[in-house]
Design a protein around this motif. Structure first.
Motif, PDB file in Angstrom:
ATOM      1  N   PRO A  38      67.441  -0.678 134.607  1.00  0.00           N
ATOM      2  CA  PRO A  38      66.202  -1.468 134.550  1.00  0.00           C
ATOM      3  C   PRO A  38      66.502  -2.957 134.363  1.00  0.00           C
ATOM      4  CG  PRO A  38      66.065   0.467 133.137  1.00  0.00           C
ATOM      5  CD  PRO A  38      67.489   0.362 133.571  1.00  0.00           C
ATOM      6  N   ARG A  40      63.847  -5.130 133.503  1.00  0.00           N
ATOM      7  CA  ARG A  40      62.697  -5.691 132.790  1.00  0.00           C
ATOM      8  C   ARG A  40      62.456  -4.875 131.534  1.00  0.00           C
ATOM      9  NH1 ARG A  40      57.321  -4.927 136.212  1.00  0.00           N
ATOM     10  NH2 ARG A  40      56.485  -5.604 134.197  1.00  0.00           N
ATOM     11  N   ALA A  41      61.712  -5.437 130.607  1.00  0.00           N
ATOM     12  CA  ALA A  41      61.386  -4.762 129.354  1.00  0.00           C
ATOM     13  C   ALA A  41      59.883  -4.709 129.185  1.00  0.00           C
ATOM     14  CB  ALA A  41      62.022  -5.487 128.174  1.00  0.00           C
ATOM     15  N   GLY A  42      59.421  -3.732 128.415  1.00  0.00           N
ATOM     16  CA  GLY A  42      58.006  -3.643 128.111  1.00  0.00           C
ATOM     17  C   GLY A  42      57.612  -4.630 127.026  1.00  0.00           C
ATOM     18  N   THR A  47      54.180   0.429 126.812  1.00  0.00           N
ATOM     19  CA  THR A  47      54.759  -0.044 128.074  1.00  0.00           C
ATOM     20  C   THR A  47      56.274  -0.181 128.000  1.00  0.00           C
ATOM     21  OG1 THR A  47      54.438  -2.367 127.438  1.00  0.00           O
ATOM     22  CG2 THR A  47      52.644  -1.287 128.628  1.00  0.00           C
ATOM     23  N   THR A  49      60.086   0.142 128.522  1.00  0.00           N
ATOM     24  CA  THR A  49      60.855   0.533 129.701  1.00  0.00           C
ATOM     25  C   THR A  49      61.834   1.638 129.335  1.00  0.00           C
ATOM     26  OG1 THR A  49      60.695  -1.680 130.651  1.00  0.00           O
ATOM     27  CG2 THR A  49      62.463  -0.261 131.473  1.00  0.00           C
ATOM     28  N   GLU A  50      61.808   2.737 130.098  1.00  0.00           N
ATOM     29  CA  GLU A  50      62.692   3.867 129.831  1.00  0.00           C
ATOM     30  C   GLU A  50      64.100   3.568 130.348  1.00  0.00           C
ATOM     31  OE1 GLU A  50      61.047   7.322 131.556  1.00  0.00           O
ATOM     32  OE2 GLU A  50      59.185   7.255 130.404  1.00  0.00           O
ATOM     33  N   ALA A  59      66.842  -7.873 130.866  1.00  0.00           N
ATOM     34  CA  ALA A  59      65.467  -8.360 130.924  1.00  0.00           C
ATOM     35  C   ALA A  59      65.466  -9.856 130.661  1.00  0.00           C
ATOM     36  CB  ALA A  59      64.584  -7.640 129.917  1.00  0.00           C
ATOM     37  N   TRP A  69      62.173  -1.180 124.826  1.00  0.00           N
ATOM     38  CA  TRP A  69      62.789  -0.155 125.670  1.00  0.00           C
ATOM     39  C   TRP A  69      62.642   1.192 124.960  1.00  0.00           C
ATOM     40  CZ3 TRP A  69      64.933  -4.902 124.717  1.00  0.00           C
ATOM     41  CH2 TRP A  69      65.221  -5.712 125.833  1.00  0.00           C
TER      42      TRP A  69
END
Length: 266
Positions: A38, A40-42, A47, A49-50, A59, A69
């Protein structure tokens, strides 16, 4: 000769029993390199990110943002979360903090590692780490022991000057685990792993609808929580050793059954 054969058979059984236990004690394999990490981060728990264990997620953000995350951890694993924050060329002193929460959003304590650090003025980056306690298969309701399921990583700055607020930063996060095995096993089983969305998914399936699930981690047969652990192997090894000691002691103390020396004149 009889004792030699008994010793050989016992040692062979000991080696066969220890094989699976030695395999279980090795570190868990890293995530497959085929999956793209990934980038990006939530911005919240919902939200987040897994990421998979073994992946290095990246990110971009700004100082003052909350970066989230999430990852999955199973029974017997001891997760280690590492984060690196790349700071701008010019900045004042600022403190960054790494927090880890379980599926119930309870903050988990770090066994060791620097989960909060202050970057001096002009420092290019700051590195953080948190080694969690071993994930247990079951615990009391009042306890905050780590249980199998989803874990959340939150990275943010907690102290900085007003002039540094909003400056661009880059972040890297990686999660790895060491399998502890039966040394951390408990007599109990968690009904369901702490994965947000499992209850909502079950209810949606009953109603015949496809509702949104907050996390895609886990499945009914994808978690190892249960009665089996490699401590049963070591229990069997202990039984073999005890039986071997008993046989050896009996063979050494019973004698040959006849006197070793015949008295004169008999």
């Amino acid at each position: 000769m009889r004792i030699t054969r008994v010793l050989g058979a016992a040692l062979l059984a000991l080696g066969l029993a220890a094989g699976p236990a030695a395999a279980d004690s090795s570190p868990s394999p890293s995530a497959s390199a085929d999956g793209a990490a990934p980038t990006r981060a939530g911005t919240s728990f919902r939200t987040a990110t897994e990421i998979e264990q073994g992946q290095r997620a990246t990110a971009s953000g700004s100082t003052g943002d909350y970066l989230y995350w999430s990852f999955a951890a199973d029974t017997g694993q001891r997760p280690t979360v590492e984060a690196t924050v790349k700071l701008p060329d010019t900045h004042g002193a600022q403190t960054w903090q790494l927090d880890v929460y379980d599926g119930l959003r309870r903050r988990q304590a770090c066994q060791y590692g620097a989960s909060a650090r202050t970057a001096a003025q002009g420092t290019g980056s700051v590195e953080l780490a948190c080694v969690l306690r071993t994930v247990r298969g079951w615990s009391e309701q009042w306890s905050d022991d780590p249980l199998p399921g989803t874990y959340y990583v939150r990275l943010t700055v907690v102290d900085l000057g007003a002039s540094d607020l909003g400056q661009p930063v880059g972040a890297e996060v990686r999660v790895d685990s060491k399998d502890i095995g039966g040394a951390a096993a408990v007599d109990g089983r968690l009904g369901k792993p702490l994965v947000p969305g499992i209850a909502a998914k079950s209810e949606a399936e009953k109603n015949g609808s496809k509702g949104a699930v907050l996390s895609s981690f886990g499945s009914d047969d994808g978690w190892s929580s249960g009665w089996w652990s490699d401590r049963w192997v070591w229990t069997a090894i202990g039984g073999v050793l005890a039986a071997l000691a008993g046989i050896g002691g009996y063979a050494l103390t019973r004698g040959s059954g006849r006197p070793s020396r015949v008295p004169p004149g008999v």
